[in-house]
Write an enzyme that holds these catalytic residues in place. Structure first.
Site, PDB file in Angstrom:
ATOM      1  N   CYS A   2      10.997 -13.649  17.726  1.00 13.38           N
ATOM      2  CA  CYS A   2      11.108 -13.013  19.025  1.00 13.38           C
ATOM      3  C   CYS A   2      10.704 -13.983  20.124  1.00 13.38           C
ATOM      4  O   CYS A   2      10.428 -15.145  19.900  1.00 13.38           O
ATOM      5  CB  CYS A   2      10.213 -11.778  19.087  1.00 13.38           C
ATOM      6  SG  CYS A   2      10.414 -10.639  17.707  1.00 13.38           S
ATOM      7  N   ARG A  50      13.262  -8.949  21.107  1.00 11.82           N
ATOM      8  CA  ARG A  50      13.202  -8.770  19.665  1.00 11.82           C
ATOM      9  C   ARG A  50      14.457  -9.237  18.939  1.00 11.82           C
ATOM     10  O   ARG A  50      15.578  -8.904  19.333  1.00 11.82           O
ATOM     11  CB  ARG A  50      12.963  -7.288  19.327  1.00 11.82           C
ATOM     12  CG  ARG A  50      12.688  -7.058  17.836  1.00 11.82           C
ATOM     13  CD  ARG A  50      12.536  -5.600  17.504  1.00 11.82           C
ATOM     14  NE  ARG A  50      12.084  -5.417  16.129  1.00 11.82           N
ATOM     15  CZ  ARG A  50      12.264  -4.322  15.408  1.00 11.82           C
ATOM     16  NH1 ARG A  50      12.879  -3.275  15.947  1.00 11.82           N
ATOM     17  NH2 ARG A  50      11.830  -4.243  14.170  1.00 11.82           N
ATOM     18  N   LEU A  51      14.238 -10.010  17.882  1.00 10.80           N
ATOM     19  CA  LEU A  51      15.251 -10.296  16.867  1.00 10.80           C
ATOM     20  C   LEU A  51      14.754  -9.649  15.588  1.00 10.80           C
ATOM     21  O   LEU A  51      13.813 -10.139  14.960  1.00 10.80           O
ATOM     22  CB  LEU A  51      15.418 -11.807  16.667  1.00 10.80           C
ATOM     23  CG  LEU A  51      16.372 -12.254  15.552  1.00 10.80           C
ATOM     24  CD1 LEU A  51      17.794 -11.770  15.825  1.00 10.80           C
ATOM     25  CD2 LEU A  51      16.345 -13.768  15.391  1.00 10.80           C
ATOM     26  N   ILE A  53      13.942  -8.578  11.998  1.00  5.58           N
ATOM     27  CA  ILE A  53      13.979  -9.233  10.683  1.00  5.58           C
ATOM     28  C   ILE A  53      13.423  -8.305   9.613  1.00  5.58           C
ATOM     29  O   ILE A  53      13.987  -8.183   8.524  1.00  5.58           O
ATOM     30  CB  ILE A  53      13.163 -10.544  10.699  1.00  5.58           C
ATOM     31  CG1 ILE A  53      13.694 -11.495  11.784  1.00  5.58           C
ATOM     32  CG2 ILE A  53      13.179 -11.207   9.336  1.00  5.58           C
ATOM     33  CD1 ILE A  53      15.091 -12.003  11.564  1.00  5.58           C
ATOM     34  N   GLU A  77       6.373 -14.528  11.985  1.00  2.52           N
ATOM     35  CA  GLU A  77       6.372 -13.740  10.760  1.00  2.52           C
ATOM     36  C   GLU A  77       5.010 -13.881  10.078  1.00  2.52           C
ATOM     37  O   GLU A  77       4.461 -14.985  10.010  1.00  2.52           O
ATOM     38  CB  GLU A  77       7.456 -14.204   9.773  1.00  2.52           C
ATOM     39  CG  GLU A  77       8.880 -14.072  10.284  1.00  2.52           C
ATOM     40  CD  GLU A  77       9.353 -12.642  10.425  1.00  2.52           C
ATOM     41  OE1 GLU A  77       8.702 -11.737   9.851  1.00  2.52           O
ATOM     42  OE2 GLU A  77      10.360 -12.419  11.112  1.00  2.52           O
ATOM     43  N   ILE A 291      26.058 -29.443   7.674  1.00  8.48           N
ATOM     44  CA  ILE A 291      27.126 -30.025   8.476  1.00  8.48           C
ATOM     45  C   ILE A 291      27.409 -31.422   7.962  1.00  8.48           C
ATOM     46  O   ILE A 291      26.546 -32.092   7.394  1.00  8.48           O
ATOM     47  CB  ILE A 291      26.773 -30.071   9.974  1.00  8.48           C
ATOM     48  CG1 ILE A 291      25.479 -30.843  10.214  1.00  8.48           C
ATOM     49  CG2 ILE A 291      26.699 -28.682  10.571  1.00  8.48           C
ATOM     50  CD1 ILE A 291      25.188 -31.065  11.692  1.00  8.48           C
ATOM     51  N   SER A 363      14.075 -23.994   5.772  1.00  5.35           N
ATOM     52  CA  SER A 363      14.332 -25.424   5.926  1.00  5.35           C
ATOM     53  C   SER A 363      13.333 -26.229   5.112  1.00  5.35           C
ATOM     54  O   SER A 363      12.331 -25.696   4.629  1.00  5.35           O
ATOM     55  CB  SER A 363      14.253 -25.828   7.404  1.00  5.35           C
ATOM     56  OG  SER A 363      12.916 -26.104   7.783  1.00  5.35           O
ATOM     57  N   GLY A 364      13.575 -27.528   5.009  1.00  8.39           N
ATOM     58  CA  GLY A 364      12.692 -28.415   4.255  1.00  8.39           C
ATOM     59  C   GLY A 364      11.760 -29.218   5.126  1.00  8.39           C
ATOM     60  O   GLY A 364      11.144 -30.181   4.651  1.00  8.39           O
TER      61      GLY A 364
END
Length: 649
Positions: A2, A50-51, A53, A77, A291, A363-364
């Site tokens: 968010c 807000r997104l 999840i 989170e 990509i 992700s790493g």
């Protein structure tokens, strides 16, 4: 994931301008396009984008406790929210939702500011406790999520997930910070806690702020640090097994979501290891995204495809033109302050691709910092051994002379490009490492600025950022010290900033299990000789992954997420770099020695020297001046969720 904003009158007497608060909130619409929320009471205003999840149906913010005396806005989170919720219920707390946000409210009620020690995750949050008349803010330990703040001249404290939110306030001066400009042209970003603006700050990773009504003091405190406490004696095989177990557990904790989830897959060691763990934990094929570039010198897609085939993932790849330089102005607006890491361009594109398939991506990032993966670590350790073998009375004058007079031979074979090495040998570990990572070393920055700007600096040198961190390093091991320096500067200031802005531009949440703080704490204690062995970085990490990934993935030369900046600036961007770097916008600042800028441009365009790093940083600084110091119009707004109705419920 968010965006949060807030305003707080430290005197406790004034009402909050609700329209101004809404304007702040809408500048971050992209961070949470699902819905927005506002709450105001005397002296306080919170906003949230807000997104969704977790707990998609409820969990709107700002969010309250049972008696409405404590309210929170939260970005991030909390990965241990389920066991933490059960612990708090057992202690008598009542939950109205199943979302991770609510555990913060009750953790504050139960433990006060010590609540941060119970939270495992990435976060930036603010809590208002009406009974205690206290505002409390905290940022996660590694700096995965951002948090900016400012104290306005009228005594109003303001904060937001992005700098643009507080820049939208008419009372905040946009005066540039002279010291931050020096730091930007050394690092390529502005390190915490400074911003490019004199009167705005970043809350540093692992730090908290507490403010009480009637007290104008902003009390800031560090609550966590990377320990580098040596592990109990164990064999290399035992550490490998423990590493895999801990990595699997960290990845598992980061896979909780009520929306489509996937992983970035570059074909490098770190992202491939994360995907391998995800595949072993998932009952369905993992979604992966990468990509590729239409220039084989920059393309790793064949390795990403190899891992995707091995683990039978739902792999999605798109080819990006290597001349994808049309994002310069877009990036300047996204980052709000000058930012010179050119890999922001492919990062933006891979986030754009991922969002077509998933809402959350793992992700790493963090593998290089945890396990000494950067080539510069080997160079730094070898250089320190040479320093230690020579008396300073001999070393400093001899190598100082060589560093000053040896030519900058970009054109020569690598073994003859010794100028930076000589400069490092003449210095100490921290200053030498600073010179090695600077995009503009001292010999360039000493000529970059105008006489007036140099006077304003009053002798300040950007190396002081690293010297301050080195003084607080909880270790005296040379490799651990430079890892620590990167964890305090490059990781939050460059890598995590890049990923946060690029992902949030597309309403994508990116999680980084290799930076789970419990994993970082444990990994920091691994002996340095197991991280960097015989010149090979990530030794123990690669060995532990040999049952999961092929040697083609583990032991191929490191490529990085690079783009052909040098050729761009001599080719399609040739006119733009001349117009931007030598144009009226830069000249009007009074910051630069324009004759030296002309020399940088001419030497690069003629091929005499590779000045791509300095010129790119100057190009992005000019884009910042035009795009950020110009207009900060809020994005289109949606109808906000108004949580103030709860007070009359």
């Amino acid at each position: 994931m968010c965006g949060i904003v807030g305003m707080f009158d430290m005197s406790g007497t004034r009402e909050i301008d609700r329209q101004l608060l809404e304007r702040m909130n809408e500048t971050q619409f992209h961070r949470g396009p699902v819905e927005g929320g506002l709450y105001t009471e005397r002296a306080l205003g919170f906003g949230h984008r807000r997104l969704s999840i977790i707990d998609l149906a409820s969990g709107q913010q700002p969010l309250f406790n049972e008696d409405l005396s404590v309210v929170v806005v939260f970005n991030g989170e909390i990965y241990n929210f389920q066991p933490l919720m059960q612990e708090l219920i057992a202690l008598g707390h009542v939950f109205r939702t199943h979302c991770d946000t609510e555990v913060i409210v009750h953790a504050w009620e139960q433990w006060g500011e010590q609540c941060v020690h119970h939270l495992r995750g990435m976060f930036g949050f603010a809590i208002w406790d009406r009974n205690q008349q206290t505002l409390f803010l905290a940022r996660d330990r590694m700096g995965i999520k951002p948090l900016f703040y400012a104290v306005l001249p009228n005594g109003m404290f303001a904060f937001g997930s992005e700098l643009k939110s507080i820049l939208s306030l008419p009372g905040l001066s946009r005066e540039l910070d002279t010291l931050a400009v020096e730091e930007y042209f050394a690092f390529g970003y502005v390190p915490e806690p400074r911003t490019i603006f004199r009167h705005a700050c970043k809350l540093a990773p692992g730090h908290m702020i507490r403010i009480k009504v009637g007290d104008s003091t902003v009390r800031q405190k560090k609550y966590w640090d990377v320990p580098f406490t040596p592990l109990a004696p164990a064999s290399e095989q035992e550490i490998q097994e423990e590493l895999v177990r801990r990595l699997r557990e960290a990845v598992s904790s980061h896979m909780i979501a009520d929306v489509p989830l996937g992983g970035f897959l570059s074909g490098g060691v770190d992202s491939s290891a994360v995907v391998a763990m995800m595949a072993g934990l998932s009952t369905t094929p993992v979604n992966t995204c990468s990509i590729s570039f239409n220039d084989p010198k920059f393309d790793e897609s064949v390795f990403a495809t190899q891992v995707a085939n091995q683990y039978q993932t739902n792999h999605h790849s798109e080819t990006v033109d290597k001349d994808d330089y049309g994002l310069i102005d877009t990036l300047a607006r996204l980052y709000d302050e000058p930012y010179a890491d050119s890999s922001a361009i492919p990062t933006y594109r891979v986030c754009q691709l991922a969002r077509k398939r998933v809402t959350v991506a793992l992700s790493g990032d963090g593998g290089d910092e945890n396990f000494a993966g950067y080539r510069r670590y080997h160079h730094s350790v070898v250089t320190e051994r040479v320093r230690s073998a020579l008396p300073s009375a001999l070393r400093q004058p001899v190598f100082g002379f060589l560093g000053k007079h040896y030519p900058k031979a970009d054109w020569a074979p690598r073994m003859f490009r010794a100028k930076t090495t000589f400069e490092a040998l003449a210095s100490d570990l921290t200053r030498g490492y600073f010179q090695g990572v600077s995009i503009m070393p001292d010999r360039i920055r000493s000529r970059l600025f105008s006489p007036g700007f140099r006077r304003d600096l009053q002798g300040y040198h950007a190396s002081e950022v690293m010297l301050a961190h080195a003084a607080n390093a909880p270790t005296d091991d040379p490799l651990s010290i430079v890892q620590y320096l990167d964890m305090k500067t490059y990781l939050p200031g460059d890598i995590l900033t890049k990923v946060d802005r690029a992902s949030m531009a597309h309403a994508l949440e990116v999680r980084v299990p290799l930076l789970d703080h419990q994993f970082v704490e444990w990994a920091s204690g691994i002996p340095s000789a197991m991280k960097l062995s015989a010149g090979e970085g990530k030794h123990i990490f690669k060995k532990s992954m040999r049952s999961y990934l092929s040697d083609d993935i583990l032991y191929r030369p490191k490529m990085g997420f690079s783009i052909p900046v040098a050729s761009w600036l001599r080719g399609p961007l040739r006119e733009r770099v001349s117009q931007a770097v030598l144009g009226p916008t830069m000249a009007a600042t009074g910051i630069f020695n324009m004759d030296f800028l002309k020399e940088l441009v001419e030497h690069h365009l003629s091929g005499r020297r590779d000045n791509s790093a300095p010129l790119w940083s100057l190009l992005m600084f000019e884009a910042f001046l035009r795009n950020v110091l110009g207009d900060l119009t809020p994005e289109p707004k949606s109808q906000p969720y108004d949580s103030s109705i709860l007070l009359s419920a």
